[in-house]
Structure formats: C-alpha cells, structure tokens
Design a protein around this motif. Structure first.
Motif, PDB file in Angstrom:
ATOM      1  N   HIS A   1       1.318   5.110  -2.409  1.00 41.72           N
ATOM      2  CA  HIS A   1       0.917   6.001  -3.390  1.00 41.72           C
ATOM      3  C   HIS A   1       1.803   6.642  -4.343  1.00 41.72           C
ATOM      4  O   HIS A   1       2.432   7.736  -4.065  1.00 41.72           O
ATOM      5  CB  HIS A   1       0.245   7.238  -2.773  1.00 41.72           C
ATOM      6  CG  HIS A   1      -1.196   6.955  -2.076  1.00 41.72           C
ATOM      7  ND1 HIS A   1      -2.339   6.908  -2.390  1.00 41.72           N
ATOM      8  CD2 HIS A   1      -1.338   6.224  -0.747  1.00 41.72           C
ATOM      9  CE1 HIS A   1      -3.312   6.385  -1.804  1.00 41.72           C
ATOM     10  NE2 HIS A   1      -2.622   5.897  -0.712  1.00 41.72           N
TER      11      HIS A   1
ATOM     12  N   HIS B   1      -9.689   2.119   0.490  1.00 38.01           N
ATOM     13  CA  HIS B   1      -9.492   3.002   1.651  1.00 38.01           C
ATOM     14  C   HIS B   1     -10.619   3.124   2.668  1.00 38.01           C
ATOM     15  O   HIS B   1     -11.579   3.694   2.044  1.00 38.01           O
ATOM     16  CB  HIS B   1      -9.024   4.457   1.438  1.00 38.01           C
ATOM     17  CG  HIS B   1      -7.449   4.449   0.964  1.00 38.01           C
ATOM     18  ND1 HIS B   1      -7.078   3.772  -0.442  1.00 38.01           N
ATOM     19  CD2 HIS B   1      -6.515   5.184   1.506  1.00 38.01           C
ATOM     20  CE1 HIS B   1      -5.747   4.104  -0.335  1.00 38.01           C
ATOM     21  NE2 HIS B   1      -5.361   4.927   0.487  1.00 38.01           N
TER      22      HIS B   1
ATOM     23  N   HIS C   1      -6.351   0.761   6.007  1.00 40.54           N
ATOM     24  CA  HIS C   1      -6.579   1.843   7.266  1.00 40.54           C
ATOM     25  C   HIS C   1      -7.519   1.079   8.417  1.00 40.54           C
ATOM     26  O   HIS C   1      -7.040   0.978   9.508  1.00 40.54           O
ATOM     27  CB  HIS C   1      -7.038   3.283   6.745  1.00 40.54           C
ATOM     28  CG  HIS C   1      -5.951   3.895   5.936  1.00 40.54           C
ATOM     29  ND1 HIS C   1      -4.887   4.425   6.303  1.00 40.54           N
ATOM     30  CD2 HIS C   1      -5.945   3.999   4.527  1.00 40.54           C
ATOM     31  CE1 HIS C   1      -4.155   4.830   5.250  1.00 40.54           C
ATOM     32  NE2 HIS C   1      -4.712   4.671   4.270  1.00 40.54           N
TER      33      HIS C   1
ATOM     34  N   HIS D   1       0.686  -1.296  -0.051  1.00 45.34           N
ATOM     35  CA  HIS D   1      -0.055   0.126   0.003  1.00 45.34           C
ATOM     36  C   HIS D   1       0.901   1.050   0.019  1.00 45.34           C
ATOM     37  O   HIS D   1       1.497   1.484   1.118  1.00 45.34           O
ATOM     38  CB  HIS D   1      -1.014  -0.064   1.222  1.00 45.34           C
ATOM     39  CG  HIS D   1      -1.817   0.956   1.198  1.00 45.34           C
ATOM     40  ND1 HIS D   1      -3.089   1.010   1.277  1.00 45.34           N
ATOM     41  CD2 HIS D   1      -1.850   2.390   1.218  1.00 45.34           C
ATOM     42  CE1 HIS D   1      -3.698   1.881   1.356  1.00 45.34           C
ATOM     43  NE2 HIS D   1      -2.936   2.892   1.167  1.00 45.34           N
TER      44      HIS D   1
ATOM     45  N   ASP E   1       2.391   3.544   2.519  1.00 43.00           N
ATOM     46  CA  ASP E   1       0.919   4.604   2.389  1.00 43.00           C
ATOM     47  C   ASP E   1       1.715   5.821   1.826  1.00 43.00           C
ATOM     48  O   ASP E   1       2.015   6.032   0.426  1.00 43.00           O
ATOM     49  CB  ASP E   1       0.463   4.816   3.492  1.00 43.00           C
ATOM     50  CG  ASP E   1      -1.196   5.655   3.370  1.00 43.00           C
ATOM     51  OD1 ASP E   1      -1.503   5.426   2.127  1.00 43.00           O
ATOM     52  OD2 ASP E   1      -1.673   5.923   4.233  1.00 43.00           O
TER      53      ASP E   1
END
Ligand SMILES: [Zn+2]
Length: 411
Positions: A58, A210, A242, A56, A309
């Motif tokens: 970005h 998410h 999350h 996970h 993340d």
C-alpha cells in the motif's frame, strides 16, 4: 553488446554461465561467451536470478506512522480507524515523499515490479490515486508499478467509494480491488463482489481483492469471489489477498472452498507481516498464526505468493521493502523448510508473482527483458537465511543499484 555477466550461478544449473545482454534483452545464456561489451561484470560464482516482484503493498499508506508517533493499534479495526486520522492530511506531495522512500528501498533490494493498492473512500478521496500515479510516473524508468483501486471501508457502507473506484479506473488504475468482508451483511458483501466484477469487465481488468482479512470463520467471501469468477468465466484473472478466514474454517469447508479457488484459477497472496500481527489478536493460548492455508493451496495447484502489505503504518510498524526478508518471515509463518519449499519461496517473489502481475516479458531466459539481481549468495537458502547483499540490481541491462556491506570484526 550492452552487458556481459561472467561466471553466474543460475538456479537449477550446475555449471556457471555467462549472460549476454543487448538492447535491454537477454540475448544468450551459456558458459564461455566471448564478446566485447560496454560493461562486464564478473559474478564470481554468485547467484544471479530475475529481479524480485512485490505483489501486494500500500504505497499510499507507507511510512505514515512517522506522522503518528503515538498511534496505539491492537486490531485491524483500530488500524483502519487510526489510519483515517492520517488520511485527512494526505496530499499528492506527501504520498510521493513517503512512497518514494519505499520505492527506492525496493529498487535497492532488487524489486523492479510492484503492485500497490490505493484506498478510495470518503476520507481519502481520489488523492491516493493521484499520489501513487505520480510515484509511478516518477520512477517509471526503473520500476513498474501497478495500481489497484481499493475500497478499504466498503462500497455499500461507503457509497461514494463506488464513484471513486470508477473514477480511478477512468484515470488509469490497472486492477480492480475490493474488500467484500468489510460490509454489514453477507448480501452486501455479495453486492460488493458483483460491483467489482462489473467494473473489471468494463475495463477488461484483472481483479485483486482483500478477501476475508479476519480470523472469524463467519466471513465467507472467498467462496463468493470464486463463485462469481466461475459464473462469469473470469478464470485466471482474480487474485485474493489475505484469505485469513480460510485458516479459521473447519477442514471440510476449507477443502471445499480451496477446490473452488483452484477451479476459478484464482491466485492467493498471503501477507504474513500484517496477518501475524493482527490476526488471532484476541486469542488466549494457543494463539493462531492468522495466515491462510498456504500449503493446502499449493497442494491444490493454486499459485500462492506473499507480500509486504503494510510498512511503517498503523497496520504494521516495521517492514523494509525487502523481498528476501519477507521470504524468511513467510518460511516461518507457513513452516516451509524443506529444500523444495525453500525453492518455492523464491519462486513466489519471482516467477509465481509474475503470473499474478501478468508479466509475460519476465524471467531469466533468452529473449526476456534483462531485469536481474546478483546476490552475495551461493544458493537460495543462503540468500534467504542471510538476507544476502544485492551486489548488483540490473534493469534492462543497466545497473541501477549496488550494495556491499562491510563488516569489521575487532577480535
Ligand atoms: Zn493489503
């Protein structure tokens, strides 16, 4: 033979082993292999394991803080708002450059599989897909990147994101994402969830949303997602990232939801870097940790992993694309200190994360692809404690990175 690793310390085995690799695959694991090989590495009793997995991150956002040196962020809402300023300047080249820095760090740190979410909304447009797809292509010989189409600012709130989600899947995104809590009403959240499942079914794709990235127990979209997965028979195909609100529920409702999550075969990814920073931010003492109920989920038999993340962006100003560092952080955040819990942390960046990414051809076993890391450590606890050097990172039997720190003590 392509590669022979001698004297490898392997998890759960007392005796040192040799590992033979041919054609990118592990052909044999046993002590005392005698054979000619193009390359021979003496592991000298160091720990050899499968390479790491980052489930996970970005990659479209990473390193964006370098473009916004004065950004001041307190809450998740601030982070999304300030990120939108940078988003206006996104281009394929910029994403390739910013993300490329992180992908190279991941490789050097032994991570050869990455799942990246990409923002899709009225500001980002589709350039996030193109940028991360270019990144995926640029590094495809060394690292495998999965792309998750992610409507960060909602689908009912930002209807153009529906078209962008569909377009990203048409262009080749691997997984359908979601952010159902970021809608104006529970009914809109439900419609958001349904849209994502419809799109996933159309492409026979896995889902990775998410979910409830908030410390406010009002948000109950984890239950919605689990209900939808059960109703559609999408069992074992849905991941929720999350799930911070789960920690804010009372124990009774939390147990009820965890039971549904387990029934749906859902997987959970906790993201301690961002969640420790942004959740509980308005609390007076005692300040909540903000991460999900990791141990209760594990006790219920749910696959739980952790991810970076955010990295050097408006959500989180640090991050080194380093799975061992994340394991250390997660150990603290989830209070995992017993020997079996420390072993579990390592499973979470290897075999457990492989389940989330659906990697069938993964693991330190005969017949599997030879993606491995040789650590300057004797055991898992030492590796996590000292963030041990990745002496060798091996992809398909080929060494792709080496690290050896030199320390000179002048005493
Ligand atoms: Zn995320």
């Amino acid at each position: 033979m392509q590669l022979l690793i001698k004297n490898a310390r392997i998890r759960h085995k007392k005796e040192w082993m040799d590992i033979a690799v041919e054609g990118g695959k592990i052909m044999d694991i046993r002590p005392g292999i005698v054979s000619e090989a193009e390359e021979v590495i003496d592991a000298e009793g160091h720990l050899v394991t499968s390479s790491f997995i980052e489930p996970h991150i970005h990659l479209d956002k990473v390193n964006v803080l370098d473009e916004l040196p004065d950004a001041k962020v307190v809450t998740l809402e601030d982070a999304i708002e300030v990120q939108a300023i940078a988003k206006k300047n996104y281009s394929e080249e910029r994403i390739l450059k910013r993300g490329g820095d992180v992908v190279r760090r991941e490789i050097a740190n032994g991570t050869l599989h990455i799942r990246s979410h990409i923002d899709l909304d009225d500001v980002a447009g589709i350039v996030t897909y193109d940028g991360v797809a270019a990144l995926k292509e640029a590094y495809k010989d060394t690292v495998d990147i999965q792309i998750v189409a992610f409507p960060q600012v909602g689908l009912m709130k930002c209807p153009v994101a529906k078209e962008l989600m569909a377009e990203a899947m048409r262009r080749g995104a691997d997984v359908v994402g979601g952010m159902p809590a970021n809608e104006n009403t529970p009914d809109d959240s439900r419609a958001h969830v349904k849209f994502c499942f419809d799109l996933a079914e159309k492409y026979d794709a896995d889902i990775d949303m998410h979910v409830d990235e908030t410390d406010d127990p009002f948000y109950r979209t984890l239950e919605m997602v689990a209900d939808e997965a059960i109703a559609r028979g999408y069992i074992g195909r849905v991941t929720a990232g999350h799930t911070c609100a789960l920690a804010a529920y009372d124990d009774h409702y939390a147990a009820y939801v965890i039971e549904k999550v387990a029934k749906a075969g859902m997987r959970i990814i906790t993201n301690p870097p961002t969640n420790l920073m942004l959740e509980g931010r308005m609390d007076k003492q005692p300040i909540r940790r903000g991460i999900t109920r990791v141990k209760e989920l594990l006790d219920a038999g749910v696959t739980v992993c952790f991810g970076q993340d955010n990295l050097n962006d408006t959500f989180y100003p640090f991050g080194a694309a380093n799975s061992l560092q994340l394991a250390n952080l997660t150990a603290h955040a989830a209070q995992m200190t017993a020997p079996d819990e420390i072993e579990k942390l390592y499973d979470m960046i290897t075999t457990e994360a492989a389940k989330i990414l659906g990697l069938g051809d993964y693991g330190l076993e005969v017949g599997k692809t030879a993606d491995m890391v040789i650590l300057s450590a004797q055991d898992i606890r030492e590796a996590i404690r000292l963030d041990s050097d990745r002496l060798y990172v091996i992809h398909k039997g080929k060494v792709v990175a080496k690290t050896k720190r030199e320390v000179s003590l002048m005493i």
